[in-house]
Design an enzyme around this catalytic site. Structure first.
Site, PDB file in Angstrom:
ATOM      1  N   ARG A  42     -58.850  34.368  53.658  1.00  0.00           N
ATOM      2  CA  ARG A  42     -59.243  33.087  53.073  1.00  0.00           C
ATOM      3  C   ARG A  42     -60.585  32.704  53.654  1.00  0.00           C
ATOM      4  O   ARG A  42     -60.699  32.358  54.829  1.00  0.00           O
ATOM      5  CB  ARG A  42     -58.177  32.033  53.397  1.00  0.00           C
ATOM      6  N   SER A 111     -50.197  28.194  45.343  1.00  0.00           N
ATOM      7  CA  SER A 111     -49.841  27.054  46.204  1.00  0.00           C
ATOM      8  C   SER A 111     -49.217  25.937  45.382  1.00  0.00           C
ATOM      9  O   SER A 111     -49.733  25.583  44.319  1.00  0.00           O
ATOM     10  CB  SER A 111     -51.096  26.485  46.881  1.00  0.00           C
ATOM     11  N   LYS A 141     -57.030  22.194  57.060  1.00  0.00           N
ATOM     12  CA  LYS A 141     -57.424  22.019  55.670  1.00  0.00           C
ATOM     13  C   LYS A 141     -57.229  20.557  55.288  1.00  0.00           C
ATOM     14  O   LYS A 141     -56.313  19.901  55.803  1.00  0.00           O
ATOM     15  CB  LYS A 141     -56.504  22.903  54.809  1.00  0.00           C
TER      16      LYS A 141
HETATM   17  N1  3NM Z   1     -52.684  25.543  52.683  1.00  0.00           N
HETATM   18  P1  3NM Z   1     -52.232  25.698  59.863  1.00  0.00           P
HETATM   19  S1  3NM Z   1     -51.918  23.887  54.450  1.00  0.00           S
HETATM   20  C1  3NM Z   1     -54.259  27.030  53.888  1.00  0.00           C
HETATM   21  O1  3NM Z   1     -50.474  22.855  52.053  1.00  0.00           O
HETATM   22  C2  3NM Z   1     -53.328  25.893  53.842  1.00  0.00           C
HETATM   23  O2  3NM Z   1     -51.109  24.404  50.698  1.00  0.00           O
HETATM   24  C3  3NM Z   1     -51.913  24.477  52.852  1.00  0.00           C
HETATM   25  O3  3NM Z   1     -52.995  25.812  58.486  1.00  0.00           O
HETATM   26  C4  3NM Z   1     -51.108  23.848  51.789  1.00  0.00           C
HETATM   27  O4  3NM Z   1     -51.220  26.770  59.916  1.00  0.00           O
HETATM   28  C5  3NM Z   1     -52.988  25.099  54.919  1.00  0.00           C
HETATM   29  O5  3NM Z   1     -53.335  25.926  60.876  1.00  0.00           O
HETATM   30  C6  3NM Z   1     -53.483  25.231  56.300  1.00  0.00           C
HETATM   31  O6  3NM Z   1     -51.669  24.327  59.955  1.00  0.00           O
HETATM   32  C7  3NM Z   1     -52.395  25.571  57.267  1.00  0.00           C
END
Ligand code: 3NM
Ligand code: MG
Length: 508
Positions: A42, A111, A141
């Protein structure tokens, strides 16, 4: 051919959070070496040329390991490097268009932040999995909404309904997940109980690995937390371990007790395997040396001085030929002599599987190095029935001790069944399997004949090079599901016996 999709430990990369002491590719490599089962590249800011180059570098890490590489958003990059799949969000190219472009054999993920989005993905029918989020707050994010396990369960409802009549769409939870909360995520992001559990197939993480000072340790810790979190579900069994049609007919050599010989032979036939009930030691070398899938079952019921010799000869022949063996220490907890006989067998050879009820396995526990004799040398059994009632956690601990001691996969049967491998080189491998029916307690042989089914699966697993513990779990699951199904349709022990045979043969 694309690598097999396993969402258990889904790493999503982010090159912006890698610590100074490491590099992006090192973080990815350490994750790949230490448990990641699928990796998504990503990159939100890379120029196309650099993106392609990076994807090629990551592929050099993932492909030899059979780990699928998914490209976020950029179908062109995925096609350029022949990656294993594409992941898109709600604002990206529509999934149906992506599917057209990448073809049917690549992995496609989408997603979803709400049950409505999940429903739309189901209706579109082109995705292999969905990412369900956002589970917990995250700095990685900008997210639309943190829905928590409660929100994720709403999407799971949609997926479960959809799976009734369609190919199952798998799922991962994402957002703020790390080794400290993953157990809770896996527990909570699921519907129903063991019997009909429907949950996420894994977790997706970014910062927990990408920002880790030591990505190897972080990966190991996450995987460990994932594995110990749910000693419950037997996944992948339906596809991988569907032995209703064996690739080759396995033979199960029984040296078993006089009460169940006929029943066990019929159970073995019902699942499409061949029983042989030989106690003729001179032919054991020939039987164990057969090239077809073959295994040995030793059942301690109705023992005699003569059968003890036969047991030892059989064990020696099958150990010598490197073929799977199963020990059913029937009533080992009822008398000291039975326990002594068990001890002699366990000293003499190696069993792939030891299967018993709680009382039987508790008796064997008395032979282990960790056993601390309690003041009472009470028998753990009355006849062949277990006297013990233990908590699930105690049963699990017992199974682990006995498994580690004898280097055998231990199956403890009961209302819930446990399959434990605590001696392998990797993590303790545990399955907890419900099912069965109370009428099984009213028909003699239903306990012993589980051993026949396990033996058939073991023989196949060995011949096809598959995981033995998983094969045992699959057998236990298959057997108990057949029992449950038969029980529902039965009036009593008589109709149950008939229905059980039909269920085992897949004809109910
Ligand atoms: N997508 P971490 S949350 C890439 O909710 C991504 O669809 C998300 O990162 C969604 O594991 C997210 O560091 C980031 O919290 C998750
Ligand atoms: Mg996107």
């Amino acid at each position: 051919m694309a690598p097999v999709m396993d969402l258990t430990f889904y790493l999503v990369t982010d090159s912006t959070m890698v610590p100074d002491t490491s590099t992006f590719l090192d973080q990815v490599k350490l994750a790949a070496e230490n448990g990641a089962t699928i990796i998504q590249l990503r990159e939100k800011k890379l120029l196309t040329r650099d993106f392609v180059q990076r994807a090629q570098k990551v592929l050099e890490i993932t492909r030899p390991r059979g780990i699928p590489l998914i490209i976020n958003d950029r179908v062109d990059v995925a096609l350029a490097v022949d990656a294993d799949g594409v992941h898109v969000g709600q604002d990206d190219m529509p999934a149906a268009v992506v599917r057209e472009l990448i073809g049917p054999n690549k992995i496609l993920g989408v997603s979803c932040c709400s049950p409505e989005e999940t429903r739309a993905v189901c209706e579109e029918g082109v995705a292999d999995y969905v990412g369900l989020g956002t589970c917990y707050p995250t700095n990685t994010k900008d997210v639309k909404s943190v829905v928590g396990p409660i929100g994720i369960r709403k999407s799971l409802q949609v997926l479960r309904d959809h799976s009734q009549n369609n190919k199952r769409i798998e799922s991962v939870a994402i957002g703020g997940i790390n080794h400290t909360n993953v157990a809770k995520v896996l527990l909570q992001c699921s519907l129903g109980n063991f019997n009909e559990k429907y949950g996420v197939d894994g977790v997706a993480v970014v910062s927990c690995i990408m920002a880790a000072k030591d990505a190897a340790v972080a990966s190991v810790n996450l995987l460990k937390a994932i594995q110990t979190s749910s000693p419950l579900e037997v996944k992948t069994l339906d596809s991988e371990y569907n032995y209703s049609e064996f690739p080759q007919k396995p033979m199960v050599h029984h040296i078993t007790n006089n009460v169940v010989k006929n029943f066990s032979a019929n159970v073995t036939l019902s699942i499409g395997a061949s029983p042989i009930m030989s106690e003729f030691a001179p032919e054991f070398g020939e039987l164990s040396g057969l090239r077809l899938p073959v295994s040995l079952l030793i059942n301690l019921g109705t023992p005699s001085p003569a059968t003890m010799e036969v047991f030892l000869a059989g064990l020696s022949a099958y150990n010598g030929a490197g073929k799977p063996t199963l020990f059913d220490p029937v009533a080992a907890g009822a008398t000291l002599q039975r326990l002594e006989a068990s001890k002699a067998l366990l000293n003499a050879g190696q069993f792939t599987v030891i299967k018993g009820n709680v009382g039987e396995i508790m008796a064997l526990d008395k032979l282990t190095s960790e056993y601390i004799a309690s003041e009472s040398a009470e028998p753990t059994m009355q006849g062949v029935d277990s006297l013990a009632t233990l908590l699930a956690s105690d049963v699990l601990a017992l199974a682990k001790r006995v498994s580690a001691e004898f280097k055998s996969i231990v199956v403890i049967t009961g209302k819930e069944n446990f399959v434990v491998n605590a001696f392998g080189s990797s993590e303790v491998n545990t399955y907890r399997i419900a099912g069965g029916h109370e009428l099984m307690g009213s028909v003699t042989g239903t306990g012993c004949s589980l051993g026949s089914v396990i033996c058939a699966y073991l023989a196949i697993a060995q011949n096809t090079g598959k995981d033995m513990t998983l094969a045992v779990a699959a057998a236990v699951k298959y057997y108990n599901e057949a029992g449950a199904k038969a029980g529902l349709l039965s009036k009593g022990p008589g109709t149950f016996t008939k229905n059980f045979m039909d269920a085992l043969s897949g004809e109910l």
